[in-house]
Write a protein that holds these residues in place. Structure first.
Motif, PDB file in Angstrom:
ATOM      1  N   TYR A  95     -45.183  -7.329  62.366  1.00  0.00           N
ATOM      2  CA  TYR A  95     -43.729  -7.229  62.513  1.00  0.00           C
ATOM      3  C   TYR A  95     -43.034  -8.580  62.387  1.00  0.00           C
ATOM      4  N   ALA A  96     -43.653  -9.509  61.644  1.00  0.00           N
ATOM      5  CA  ALA A  96     -43.059 -10.838  61.459  1.00  0.00           C
ATOM      6  C   ALA A  96     -43.319 -11.327  60.035  1.00  0.00           C
ATOM      7  N   LYS A  97     -42.407 -12.157  59.556  1.00  0.00           N
ATOM      8  CA  LYS A  97     -42.596 -12.846  58.278  1.00  0.00           C
ATOM      9  C   LYS A  97     -43.135 -14.225  58.601  1.00  0.00           C
ATOM     10  N   SER A  98     -44.155 -14.651  57.858  1.00  0.00           N
ATOM     11  CA  SER A  98     -44.833 -15.911  58.163  1.00  0.00           C
ATOM     12  C   SER A  98     -45.315 -16.584  56.899  1.00  0.00           C
ATOM     13  N   GLU A  99     -45.654 -17.834  57.066  1.00  0.00           N
ATOM     14  CA  GLU A  99     -46.376 -18.635  56.079  1.00  0.00           C
ATOM     15  C   GLU A  99     -47.710 -18.907  56.751  1.00  0.00           C
ATOM     16  N   LYS A 100     -48.849 -18.554  56.104  1.00  0.00           N
ATOM     17  CA  LYS A 100     -50.122 -18.702  56.816  1.00  0.00           C
ATOM     18  C   LYS A 100     -51.306 -18.985  55.916  1.00  0.00           C
ATOM     19  N   SER A 120     -39.742  -8.490  60.953  1.00  0.00           N
ATOM     20  CA  SER A 120     -39.921  -7.432  59.967  1.00  0.00           C
ATOM     21  C   SER A 120     -39.864  -6.080  60.665  1.00  0.00           C
ATOM     22  N   THR A 121     -39.492  -5.065  59.923  1.00  0.00           N
ATOM     23  CA  THR A 121     -39.458  -3.710  60.485  1.00  0.00           C
ATOM     24  C   THR A 121     -40.763  -2.957  60.240  1.00  0.00           C
ATOM     25  N   VAL A 122     -41.700  -3.567  59.503  1.00  0.00           N
ATOM     26  CA  VAL A 122     -43.000  -2.954  59.250  1.00  0.00           C
ATOM     27  C   VAL A 122     -44.095  -3.846  59.807  1.00  0.00           C
ATOM     28  N   TYR A 123     -45.236  -3.256  60.125  1.00  0.00           N
ATOM     29  CA  TYR A 123     -46.360  -4.016  60.671  1.00  0.00           C
ATOM     30  C   TYR A 123     -46.865  -5.029  59.655  1.00  0.00           C
ATOM     31  N   GLY A 124     -47.047  -4.586  58.411  1.00  0.00           N
ATOM     32  CA  GLY A 124     -47.513  -5.479  57.358  1.00  0.00           C
ATOM     33  C   GLY A 124     -46.807  -5.189  56.053  1.00  0.00           C
ATOM     34  N   ALA A 125     -46.837  -6.135  55.138  1.00  0.00           N
ATOM     35  CA  ALA A 125     -46.116  -6.001  53.870  1.00  0.00           C
ATOM     36  C   ALA A 125     -46.549  -4.769  53.093  1.00  0.00           C
TER      37      ALA A 125
END
Length: 157
Positions: A95-100, A120-125
């Protein structure tokens, strides 16, 4: 300032939220039907749980940074660790946007280094929270070559 990150797979999200809320003396800062996260300051840790993936237990560990400078610093350390590094880049997970980026330690434990850039509104992209696609694999941990398996010192022969 960096924050230690622990992600655990759980069998029952409600029961686990109740347990960890009591243990940490605080409710989660994020709660979804399949995920919860505590951003604790004492100890400074990002502790998250989810029902995604395989068997319950520790899924992965990580270091969350608060700036691009810290991210470059930790990425540099990963490159020096003499382990294969997966530079995932911009992604959506938990539920987050990240650089990893990701690496496995010599025991095969997955470690992520990340900078959260938004929600984010979804668990993963590629996987909404209610998706049944690949229920045995978390969206977050990419395929990384595992370390060779060693015999446990205390295992019965």
């Amino acid at each position: 300032m960096k924050r230690f990150h622990v992600n655990m797979k759980v069998a029952d999200i409600g029961q686990s939220v109740r347990f960890y809320s009591v243990l940490f003396a605080a409710p989660p800062s994020v709660i979804k039907p399949d995920y919860a996260k505590w951003m604790l300051d004492d100890p400074r840790v990002n502790f998250s749980i989810s029902t995604h993936g395989g068997a319950p237990g520790i899924d992965h560990l990580g270091i969350q940074v608060e700036s691009e400078g810290e991210l470059r610093e930790v990425y540099g350390r990963l490159q020096s660790a003499e382990r294969p590094v997966i530079e995932e880049g911009a992604t959506t997970c938990c539920y987050a946007k990240s650089e990893k980026s990701w690496v496995r330690d010599p025991q095969g434990v997955s470690w992520e280094t990340f900078l959260t850039t938004g929600e984010s509104t979804v668990y993963g992209a590629s996987r909404p929270s209610d998706s049944s696609e690949r229920p045995d694999a978390a969206c977050c941990v990419p395929a990384i070559a595992a370390a060779p398996t060693a015999t446990a010192c205390c295992a019965k022969a």
